[in-house]
Enzyme design. Structure first.
Site, PDB file in Angstrom:
ATOM      1  N   LYS A 151     -16.790 -44.699  26.995  1.00  0.00           N
ATOM      2  CA  LYS A 151     -17.236 -44.157  28.376  1.00  0.00           C
ATOM      3  C   LYS A 151     -16.495 -44.819  29.450  1.00  0.00           C
ATOM      4  CE  LYS A 151     -20.710 -47.564  29.884  1.00  0.00           C
ATOM      5  NZ  LYS A 151     -22.039 -47.913  30.021  1.00  0.00           N
ATOM      6  N   ASP A 180     -20.780 -43.355  22.393  1.00  0.00           N
ATOM      7  CA  ASP A 180     -21.680 -44.141  23.398  1.00  0.00           C
ATOM      8  C   ASP A 180     -22.273 -45.075  22.274  1.00  0.00           C
ATOM      9  OD1 ASP A 180     -24.284 -44.321  24.152  1.00  0.00           O
ATOM     10  OD2 ASP A 180     -24.221 -43.004  25.129  1.00  0.00           O
ATOM     11  N   HIS A 181     -22.019 -46.432  22.472  1.00  0.00           N
ATOM     12  CA  HIS A 181     -22.063 -47.253  21.511  1.00  0.00           C
ATOM     13  C   HIS A 181     -23.812 -47.558  21.157  1.00  0.00           C
ATOM     14  CE1 HIS A 181     -22.766 -50.058  25.107  1.00  0.00           C
ATOM     15  NE2 HIS A 181     -23.675 -50.615  24.358  1.00  0.00           N
ATOM     16  N   HIS A 243     -26.391 -43.411  27.904  1.00  0.00           N
ATOM     17  CA  HIS A 243     -27.071 -44.008  26.929  1.00  0.00           C
ATOM     18  C   HIS A 243     -28.723 -43.778  27.068  1.00  0.00           C
ATOM     19  CE1 HIS A 243     -23.682 -46.652  26.509  1.00  0.00           C
ATOM     20  NE2 HIS A 243     -23.884 -47.149  27.727  1.00  0.00           N
TER      21      HIS A 243
HETATM   22  P1  NAP Z   1      -9.394 -54.509  29.965  1.00  0.00           P
HETATM   23  O1  NAP Z   1      -9.992 -55.773  29.388  1.00  0.00           O
HETATM   24  O2  NAP Z   1      -9.170 -54.592  31.348  1.00  0.00           O
HETATM   25  O3  NAP Z   1      -8.380 -53.859  29.157  1.00  0.00           O
HETATM   26  C1  NAP Z   1      -7.691 -52.868  29.553  1.00  0.00           C
HETATM   27  C2  NAP Z   1      -6.382 -52.640  28.493  1.00  0.00           C
HETATM   28  O4  NAP Z   1      -5.873 -51.547  29.041  1.00  0.00           O
HETATM   29  C3  NAP Z   1      -5.650 -53.666  28.477  1.00  0.00           C
HETATM   30  O5  NAP Z   1      -5.381 -53.664  26.984  1.00  0.00           O
HETATM   31  C4  NAP Z   1      -4.512 -53.480  29.148  1.00  0.00           C
HETATM   32  O6  NAP Z   1      -3.216 -53.754  28.497  1.00  0.00           O
HETATM   33  C5  NAP Z   1      -4.522 -51.867  29.039  1.00  0.00           C
HETATM   34  N1  NAP Z   1      -3.667 -51.381  30.061  1.00  0.00           N
HETATM   35  C6  NAP Z   1      -4.000 -51.394  31.538  1.00  0.00           C
HETATM   36  N2  NAP Z   1      -3.064 -50.567  32.147  1.00  0.00           N
HETATM   37  C7  NAP Z   1      -2.338 -49.914  31.390  1.00  0.00           C
HETATM   38  C8  NAP Z   1      -1.102 -49.300  31.343  1.00  0.00           C
HETATM   39  N3  NAP Z   1      -0.545 -48.782  32.687  1.00  0.00           N
HETATM   40  N4  NAP Z   1      -0.563 -48.983  30.262  1.00  0.00           N
HETATM   41  C9  NAP Z   1      -0.779 -49.228  29.184  1.00  0.00           C
HETATM   42  N5  NAP Z   1      -2.177 -50.039  28.918  1.00  0.00           N
HETATM   43  C10 NAP Z   1      -2.643 -50.396  29.968  1.00  0.00           C
HETATM   44  O7  NAP Z   1     -10.912 -53.521  29.753  1.00  0.00           O
HETATM   45  P2  NAP Z   1     -11.768 -53.330  28.531  1.00  0.00           P
HETATM   46  O8  NAP Z   1     -12.993 -54.160  28.857  1.00  0.00           O
HETATM   47  O9  NAP Z   1     -11.178 -53.737  27.106  1.00  0.00           O
HETATM   48  O10 NAP Z   1     -12.322 -51.630  28.457  1.00  0.00           O
HETATM   49  C11 NAP Z   1     -11.407 -50.980  28.104  1.00  0.00           C
HETATM   50  C12 NAP Z   1     -12.261 -49.522  28.258  1.00  0.00           C
HETATM   51  O11 NAP Z   1     -13.624 -49.443  27.422  1.00  0.00           O
HETATM   52  C13 NAP Z   1     -12.569 -48.974  29.324  1.00  0.00           C
HETATM   53  O12 NAP Z   1     -12.815 -47.708  29.556  1.00  0.00           O
HETATM   54  C14 NAP Z   1     -14.298 -49.524  29.539  1.00  0.00           C
HETATM   55  O13 NAP Z   1     -14.832 -48.711  30.455  1.00  0.00           O
HETATM   56  C15 NAP Z   1     -14.571 -49.299  28.252  1.00  0.00           C
HETATM   57  N6  NAP Z   1     -15.866 -50.148  27.849  1.00  0.00           N
HETATM   58  C16 NAP Z   1     -15.497 -51.707  27.832  1.00  0.00           C
HETATM   59  C17 NAP Z   1     -16.718 -52.157  27.335  1.00  0.00           C
HETATM   60  C18 NAP Z   1     -16.598 -53.709  27.219  1.00  0.00           C
HETATM   61  O14 NAP Z   1     -17.343 -54.339  26.488  1.00  0.00           O
HETATM   62  N7  NAP Z   1     -15.446 -54.322  27.499  1.00  0.00           N
HETATM   63  C19 NAP Z   1     -17.939 -51.528  27.033  1.00  0.00           C
HETATM   64  C20 NAP Z   1     -17.950 -50.215  26.651  1.00  0.00           C
HETATM   65  C21 NAP Z   1     -16.995 -49.570  27.497  1.00  0.00           C
HETATM   66  P3  NAP Z   1      -2.224 -54.512  29.199  1.00  0.00           P
HETATM   67  O15 NAP Z   1      -2.679 -55.339  30.232  1.00  0.00           O
HETATM   68  O16 NAP Z   1      -1.212 -55.313  28.229  1.00  0.00           O
HETATM   69  O17 NAP Z   1      -0.998 -53.411  29.777  1.00  0.00           O
END
Ligand code: NAP
Length: 510
Positions: A151, A180-181, A243
């Site tokens: 999401k 949707d976890h 959710h």
């Molecule tokens: P994050 O920690 O900011 O990680 C983002 C990832 O995207 C990193 O691996 C980054 O790798 C990569 N990235 C960013 N820009 C990029 C680019 N231009 N090219 C290639 N890779 C790129 O975010 P996250 O928390 O893991 O969340 C990821 C997704 O899951 C989002 O859509 C978020 O809304 C969703 N989500 C997250 C959670 C949670 O608990 N964290 C829960 C529900 C949903 P590099 O920096 O190495 O490029």
């Protein structure tokens, strides 16, 4: 299970570290990964395969629900599947490089080219990645391809439709798995079969006996580090449209006997289609919009939303929403569904309460009763998990008293798979039952759209509530209009749990 290459965009991110690698590890322990399995992690950071595997190992040692075994050979076998490739979403050359790497792994391991693309990256990347997968030939091998996305799926009805249209240029609907976890949580997966799961529920489960359904997801945390995202999203986009409406669909989508083979997705779609639409002018009468002010959460004083770092001091963003929804469906006609979600509430809990009408002849509650003026089916989804029926029965051995009976269908707390384990396992098997299908997403946005517009035009007043409370008083008043009240907050929880004493004090105050 078919041989699979798992292509993970966002392999260096937070979600991968906290959820995806631990889920894969637990699937591995249970023998639920395909026997021929390769994972290619992607990100902009320059990492060697060894460093990547080291990061994955650290992640499973820190976050796995089951302890990482001392069996070094098993951990080694798990990590052996992992490779890393530098990729910037916008650089076309990187996709060619990725294709070379995937093809050489497929040859090396003699894998059928079945490819699962998991997008654990910001939503702005969903569309360019899907387009590049198609353009580069990554998705046109002989095997199957699947797209798993996180999401948010759009920020309103037009943007969700636009995103879906673009994804459909590269992936057909049956190839798209929208996570949707909440749908991965074991208790949520039981909801649709709940009425058939116990004779007591079967007897109670008729629309005429159900007085209301209440769905609450309360958090104690505030906006935390997500200010930039949350201040433009609010509770309605972050929780309600996805959710909360999915929980409603899962509960409402049950079937008369004899139609049990109708697919869950079809039944969920019928449930969301049955939601009586609101116009933006009507929203005020059925929706409460709240924002937390300063207060005390579980003994700790906290600032109000607009004093949080990164939040505009004038922000009118919603951190709380409560709504009354009606379904135009023969079973649910006349049964209000109340939904409530908020930040900085008194306690953390996701819970569904089904409240039943008192039967004619059923004893009236007495001062000694366990506060159970009604029969309640309580489904705890998190952090505790369990299903409890709180009912009253006459005990012939005691003259005047009536005894509450409880049926506990508790999950085994020692072995509850995490939502991501269930969902990733399903995606690997190609089972889309517990994913959000496009029809459901589109109808959810369609129901929510007039409320978004009413919020934008300030037609629904913003009500402040003290941090650490149960939300604005107007949320209680919304239920009181129908003679109902929330059964799932700490005030009533005390009342439900109280064995004796002063529950009348509560009644007197309300
Ligand atoms: P994050 O920690 O900011 O990680 C983002 C990832 O995207 C990193 O691996 C980054 O790798 C990569 N990235 C960013 N820009 C990029 C680019 N231009 N090219 C290639 N890779 C790129 O975010 P996250 O928390 O893991 O969340 C990821 C997704 O899951 C989002 O859509 C978020 O809304 C969703 N989500 C997250 C959670 C949670 O608990 N964290 C829960 C529900 C949903 P590099 O920096 O190495 O490029």
């Amino acid at each position: 299970m078919e041989p699979t290459t798992f292509v993970l965009f966002g392999a260096t991110g937070d979600l991968a570290k906290r959820k995806i690698y631990p889920a894969l590890y637990n699937l591995f322990l249970d023998g639920k990964l395909p026997p021929s399995f390769a994972l290619i992690g992607l990100g902009r950071r320059e990492l060697s395969d060894e460093t990547f595997r080291g990061n994955v190992e650290r992640s499973i040692r820190t976050f796995s629900r089951r302890k990482v075994q001392d069996d070094a050979a098993a951990v080694e076998r798990f990590l052996d599947a992992f490779r890393y490739c530098v990729l910037d979403v916008g650089r076309k050359d990187d996709y060619r490089k990725l294709l070379d790497m995937i093809e050489s792994r497929e040859q090396e391991l003699r894998l059928t080219p079945n490819r699962l693309f998991y997008l654990s990256v910001g939503p702005e990347f969903f569309e360019p990645i899907a387009a590049n997968i198609q353009e580069s030939g990554l998705g046109s091998a002989d095997g199957w391809k699947r797209l798993v996305i996180e999401k948010p799926f759009g920020r309103d009805l037009p943007s969700a439709r636009d995103l879906n249209r673009k994804l459909n240029q590269a992936f057909a609907e049956h190839e798209i798995f929208r996570i949707d976890h909440y749908l991965g949580k074991p208790m949520v997966q039981k909801l649709e079969a709940l009425p058939r799961s116990h004779p007591a529920f079967q007897a109670l489960w008729t629309g005429r006996r159900i007085a209301s359904v209440q769905i609450t997801a309360a958090e104690t945390v505030g906006v935390e580090e997500r200010a930039g995202y949350y201040d433009h999203s609010g509770a309605i986009r972050d929780m309600f449209q996805n959710h909360m409406l999915q929980l409603l669909m899962m509960l409402a989508a049950h079937l008369p006997a004899g139609q049990a083979d109708e697919k869950a997705g079809v039944r969920k779609k019928k449930a969301v289609q049955a939601l009586r639409p609101l116009t933006k002018e009507e929203a005020k009468a059925h929706v409460v919009r709240g924002q937390y002010a300063a207060g005390t959460v579980q003994g700790t004083p906290v600032v109000g939303y607009t004093a949080e770092p990164g939040i505009d001091a004038e922000s009118a963003n919603d951190t709380f929403i409560a709504a009354r929804l009606l379904l135009d469906d023969p079973f649910w006609r006349g049964v209000p569904f109340y939904i409530r979600t908020g930040k900085r509430m008194s306690g953390k809990s996701t819970r569904i309460v089904v409240e039943f009408e008192r039967l004619p002849g059923q004893p009236l509650p007495t001062a000694e009763d366990e506060g159970a003026a009604h029969d309640l089916l309580v489904v705890d989804i998190g952090p505790e998990e369990g299903i409890t029926l709180r009912s009253k029965a006459n005990d012939p051995r005691r003259s005047a008293a009536s005894e509450p009976i409880r049926i506990d269908l508790q999950a085994n707390p020692d072995d509850v798979p995490e939502a991501y384990e269930n969902l990733i396992g399903d995606a690997l098997r190609g089972d889309a039952t517990f994913f959000a299908h496009w029809d459901e997403v589109e109808w959810s946005w369609a129901w929510v759209q007039p409320i978004l517009e009413a919020f934008a035009d300030n037609l629904v007043p913003l009500r402040l509530y003290a941090a650490g409370s149960e939300g604005p008083a107007e949320s209680d008043a919304l239920l009181a209009e129908n003679g109902h009240r929330w059964w799932s907050d700490s005030r009533n929880e005390q009342e439900i749990e109280m064995k004796e004493g002063n529950q009348y004090a509560y009644h007197a105050n309300h």
